[in-house]
Design an enzyme around this catalytic site. Sequence first.
Site, short mmCIF file in Angstrom:
data_model
loop_
_atom_site.label_atom_id
_atom_site.label_comp_id
_atom_site.label_asym_id
_atom_site.label_seq_id
_atom_site.Cartn_x
_atom_site.Cartn_y
_atom_site.Cartn_z
N TYR A 53 -1.63 0.34 10.34
CA TYR A 53 -1.69 -0.25 8.85
C TYR A 53 -0.76 0.12 8.27
O TYR A 53 0.00 -0.96 7.52
CB TYR A 53 -3.04 0.13 8.37
CG TYR A 53 -3.29 -0.23 6.84
CD1 TYR A 53 -3.92 -1.51 6.69
CD2 TYR A 53 -3.31 0.65 5.91
CE1 TYR A 53 -4.05 -1.99 5.39
CE2 TYR A 53 -3.54 0.27 4.53
CZ TYR A 53 -3.97 -0.90 4.19
OH TYR A 53 -4.03 -1.40 3.03
N SER A 108 0.89 -1.22 0.07
CA SER A 108 -0.03 0.14 -0.13
C SER A 108 0.75 1.26 0.02
O SER A 108 1.85 1.41 0.47
CB SER A 108 -0.92 0.01 1.19
OG SER A 108 -1.66 1.30 1.57
#
Lengths: 245, 441
Positions: free
Chosen positions: A150, A137
Amino acid sequence: MSGGPVLILGATSGMAREIARTFAAAGHPIQLAARNVGRLADDKADLETRHGIAVTLHEFDAFDLDAHKAFVDGLPALPAIAVCAVGAMGQHEENINDPKAGAQVMRANFEGPASILGHLANAMETRGSGTLVGISSVAGDRGRASNYVYGAAKAGFTAFLSGLRNRLAHKGVHVVTVKPGFVATAMTEGMDLPEKLTAQPVEVANAIRSAVQSQKNVIYVRPIWRLIMLVIRAIPEPIFKKTDI
Amino acid sequence: MTNLSGWGRFPVAECRVIRARTQTDVARALSQGPLIARGNGRAYGDSALNPDLTLDMRGMDRMLSFDAETGVLVAEAGVLLADIIAAFLPRGWFPGVTPGTKFVSLGGAIAADVHGKNHHVDGAFGSFVDWIDLMGPDGRITRVSRDHQPELFGYTLGGMGLTGVILRAQIRLRAVQSGWIVQDSYATRTLEEAIDVFEDHLDWLYSVAWIDCAAQGAHLGRSIAMLGRHATPEDLPEARRSAPFQVKRKRSLTMPIDLPGFALNRYTVHAFNTLYYHLGAWKAGRTLVDWDSYFYPLDAIRDWNRIYGKRGFFQFQCVLPTDSARTGLHQLVQCIAASGQGSFLSVLKRFGAQDSRFSFPQAGYTLALDFPANDRSLALMKTLDRITLDHGGRFYLAKDSRMPSEVFAEADPRTEAFAAMRRETGLDAAFASLQSQRLGL
């Protein structure tokens, strides 16, 4: 066109569904792996009906590290391409206030994916060929107040993939790191995402397939993200810490 | 909240949208109050808009089974006809009925009971539907068919999503031997001649006419009438016979901007229609056309709905019963030509018999037109409504965004029965769209 089997880890997500379709359309047999494969029956039927290729289902739990080696050994065939779409975002508030919740996010995005790709990498290295695709990501490019748990897990995964690529570069095994940016999926539903920065799952799938074909190393699905993250990474820490990006 | 509109871009409504990926998602959405299911947004008006809750079904787009012997396909509602063609035309199967765009969803095609150029032979989309899995207000799924709950099945064909959420369906595809269509086209000098072409060639599978709605006087209703049938290998040139399903992929054009309003006026429309007519007349005769160009000429221009500019456009489509079709169509076309407004391309089709509970087609002729969204068009369409009513015609809901409820009720005695069925079964409390509210359904 056809090719060897493609393994999709974390196959129940919307993004994974499109990835499977894209490779199936190109003639690859598909191995779908997820927890509770019962949920994948319709996806298996869909891939077989549309593309007339063979699809197998495999129970896979990213958290169950002890089972990962046996999972790889138990596949009907070592895949030509393995795509890891496992991940979870959790709720950031919960992630920072409850260490256990935070740890789950780190395990889902880093520990589990790193473990399974590690086993696959070893098997592919022995064989001397294969492609591993890790979906990381842009959140891993720099920690931000709004999602650093995250982000940290994804940063770890990104580093893992880059190391793996380095290690396997001369062994016939290629590693692709995918940074999708925003994607319109169930995970992001209800979020107010800027349209120009938000990819559709099918775009992610097409980007992955072409990255696999042309042996790209790191891709941002929408090219604008490379620039955005370049800028975000370039902001000096003293300034960055005062921003609200 | 998302700004949504139909393909005509009028009206636009701010809607709360939930995307369904599983039937559990649908059940959950149903518990949150009245909603309308939406496929790919190809209905022109407000059929698939509900500001409180619009359920986006494109997340349910899986094909579940296919029988290569019989061409029977089971698929989820969000599958597009384009997906079906991509998967099965190479294996020799084509949708039994297709509208003028391949970008409609299966659920939408059923909900609007869409028709194609073969209605006079095969009827509408519903003729090829064996069963439908319908989720009711309580989240329970009923498999409706001609044998099981035939009434609900009948109302769901053409019921505009107002009888439940269509989850999946079984349809029958048509066996074809190639991806090509043999087309015979005729340039007719008048509307009457176009109708004669239809009547003289009822044995052709496909027929359609493009009408020049700007021509007046002796040229009133001049048309390019086109007949078609699926080509067999013998129809193909030698070189194509070994790969009869292979057609050249066209580059698609994109309409890059909204055209400004002044781009569309009586002169440009007249010029376009005249050009189109003469091109058609010049190319008249027998040709071989690939499936995509034949069925979906407008799909080749992505976002063609921007031609009408930001304000969007209205569609008008009515069907006149066979007996009154000639006089009624004459009046409609005369009225449109005299108004000088209009339509780039008007489409005339022959319908065969259809006995359905609520859906649009009936034996006769259907005329479809588009108009820029403005007050003059609205006034013109009032007149067209009147002419349609006076000739015993009725209106197509998938195209409508502006009809007053009285007009719809007057056109169609089935309207009251449909609304009553909804009230009695409680469907009206669970399924609603801006259109159903406007029309009092």
